[in-house]
Design a protein around this motif. Sequence first.
Motif, PDB file in Angstrom:
ATOM      1  N   ALA A   1      -6.458   3.212   3.402  1.00  0.00           N
ATOM      2  CA  ALA A   1      -6.329   2.940   4.844  1.00  0.00           C
ATOM      3  C   ALA A   1      -7.514   2.108   5.314  1.00  0.00           C
ATOM      4  N   PHE A   2      -8.710   2.546   4.941  1.00  0.00           N
ATOM      5  CA  PHE A   2      -9.921   1.823   5.337  1.00  0.00           C
ATOM      6  C   PHE A   2      -9.866   0.361   4.870  1.00  0.00           C
TER       7      PHE A   2
ATOM      8  N   LEU B   1      -7.228  -1.536   3.984  1.00  0.00           N
ATOM      9  CA  LEU B   1      -6.167  -2.327   4.638  1.00  0.00           C
ATOM     10  C   LEU B   1      -6.583  -2.708   6.059  1.00  0.00           C
ATOM     11  N   GLY B   2      -7.181  -1.755   6.770  1.00  0.00           N
ATOM     12  CA  GLY B   2      -7.603  -2.047   8.147  1.00  0.00           C
ATOM     13  C   GLY B   2      -8.736  -3.057   8.183  1.00  0.00           C
ATOM     14  N   LEU B   3      -9.605  -2.998   7.176  1.00  0.00           N
ATOM     15  CA  LEU B   3     -10.698  -3.968   7.126  1.00  0.00           C
ATOM     16  C   LEU B   3     -10.152  -5.378   6.844  1.00  0.00           C
TER      17      LEU B   3
ATOM     18  N   VAL C   1      -7.284  -6.468   7.920  1.00  0.00           N
ATOM     19  CA  VAL C   1      -6.736  -6.927   9.201  1.00  0.00           C
ATOM     20  C   VAL C   1      -7.856  -7.426  10.108  1.00  0.00           C
TER      21      VAL C   1
ATOM     22  N   GLY D   1     -15.946   0.867  10.972  1.00  0.00           N
ATOM     23  CA  GLY D   1     -15.329   1.619   9.870  1.00  0.00           C
ATOM     24  C   GLY D   1     -14.190   2.502  10.363  1.00  0.00           C
TER      25      GLY D   1
ATOM     26  N   GLN E   1     -12.398   2.082  13.111  1.00  0.00           N
ATOM     27  CA  GLN E   1     -11.275   1.247  13.544  1.00  0.00           C
ATOM     28  C   GLN E   1     -10.500   0.728  12.324  1.00  0.00           C
ATOM     29  N   ALA E   2     -11.224   0.308  11.286  1.00  0.00           N
ATOM     30  CA  ALA E   2     -10.556  -0.146  10.056  1.00  0.00           C
ATOM     31  C   ALA E   2      -9.677   0.969   9.512  1.00  0.00           C
ATOM     32  N   PHE E   3     -10.244   2.163   9.415  1.00  0.00           N
ATOM     33  CA  PHE E   3      -9.498   3.308   8.893  1.00  0.00           C
ATOM     34  C   PHE E   3      -8.222   3.540   9.714  1.00  0.00           C
TER      35      PHE E   3
ATOM     36  N   LEU F   1      -6.538   1.460  11.765  1.00  0.00           N
ATOM     37  CA  LEU F   1      -5.555   0.366  11.646  1.00  0.00           C
ATOM     38  C   LEU F   1      -4.814   0.445  10.310  1.00  0.00           C
ATOM     39  N   GLY F   2      -5.558   0.725   9.234  1.00  0.00           N
ATOM     40  CA  GLY F   2      -4.915   0.810   7.917  1.00  0.00           C
ATOM     41  C   GLY F   2      -3.973   1.999   7.828  1.00  0.00           C
ATOM     42  N   LEU F   3      -4.347   3.094   8.497  1.00  0.00           N
ATOM     43  CA  LEU F   3      -3.478   4.271   8.486  1.00  0.00           C
ATOM     44  C   LEU F   3      -2.191   3.981   9.270  1.00  0.00           C
TER      45      LEU F   3
ATOM     46  N   GLN G   1       0.001   2.077   6.794  1.00  0.00           N
ATOM     47  CA  GLN G   1       0.573   2.989   5.794  1.00  0.00           C
ATOM     48  C   GLN G   1       1.694   3.830   6.394  1.00  0.00           C
TER      49      GLN G   1
END
Lengths: 198, 198
Positions: free
Chosen positions: A160-161, A163-165, A167, B157, B159-161, B163-165, B168
């Motif tokens: 998750a971390f 993939l969001g990074l 983006v 970090g 926000q990245a987490f 967004l990636g979640l 998923q």
Amino acid sequence: MPRTKGDHEARRRDVSEAVWRVLAAHGFGGLTMRAVAAELGATTGLLTHYFRTKGDLVAYALDLLERRTEARPRRAAGPGTSAVRAALLDILPLTPEATGSNRIWVSSWDTALADPGLRADHARKYARGRDKLRDLIVEAQRLGELSPGDPDRIAAGAQAFALGLVVQALLDAPAFPPRRQIELLDDHLAALAPARGG
Amino acid sequence: MPRTKGDHEARRRDVSEAVWRVLAAHGFGGLTMRAVAAELGATTGLLTHYFRTKGDLVAYALDLLERRTEARPRRAAGPGTSAVRAALLDILPLTPEATGSNRIWVSSWDTALADPGLRADHARKYARGRDKLRDLIVEAQRLGELSPGDPDRIAAGAQAFALGLVVQALLDAPAFPPRRQIELLDDHLAALAPARGG
């Protein structure tokens, strides 16, 4: 002039390159028979020898994206946390090539979300990615380099971390240059290490 | 029959709803004048009173997405880590409504990446989100509920987490039901707490 097998292979490579360039420039939202034909310097008619429908073209592009991702060079790393770190670095847009292919991956999500079959394919791909990460995490835990805890959850959190990074870095490259991305990844891994600050 | 201001407002609301339904079902990749007109039960001609070009329609849709996101109800929370947690829970697709609007956000990334102006808008939106998170993190650190460290990095970090979640959970809802998403978020926050295991 009779066509040889070599001609055919060369033509297929040209088509692949044209599809890739259209995706890199315009994403799946801009992937049309007309755009690929223009990129190839060919007629839309010729292109229908390769793709009968827009759906065929999209399926081909998704397959091409997966094959290129599978075939990309990977960082070598020893076992333990450094292998987890290398696997996550391999995901991030740290080079122009990785930025290009990530831009296409992010673009593919809209296409995948609009079609149950494509969405299921994507779900399987990301589940395989988590399984690989989990195996590396189990090994790092065995070596005492990562704190104990459900390795599937740690893998899902790390994916998750990452993939969001991806983006964030694509939407705001100035705020997320490679050095910043690596710094944030190292923060994420440090928070998972045992006896922090010890 | 003369048109009243009320008619005009009602018509605008109908158009907004039609744009939203097209986005929810097909994403930005399926947002066309024709699709919105069909959803509205109107002609494409009528729609050009509202949007002269496809670009106007896309700009309107992005603005609608932002306004609806701004206006959504937020979780109430005390200060400290619980405020950080509430802000991150507000991002995740934990309800059908949040899933719908996240699906549209993810779809908007492809559109934003294809246009420098839209990409810069998106970059600003996500930077504002990080600033808000950072303020909550600073307060949680002041209360001793989060370990010290650069609050901008912790916010990026987190926000990245999140967004990636989101990605998923949208691509693989069975693997990421709300309970799993909350579990992973709590893992992320626990790893940021001081004196872990103490």
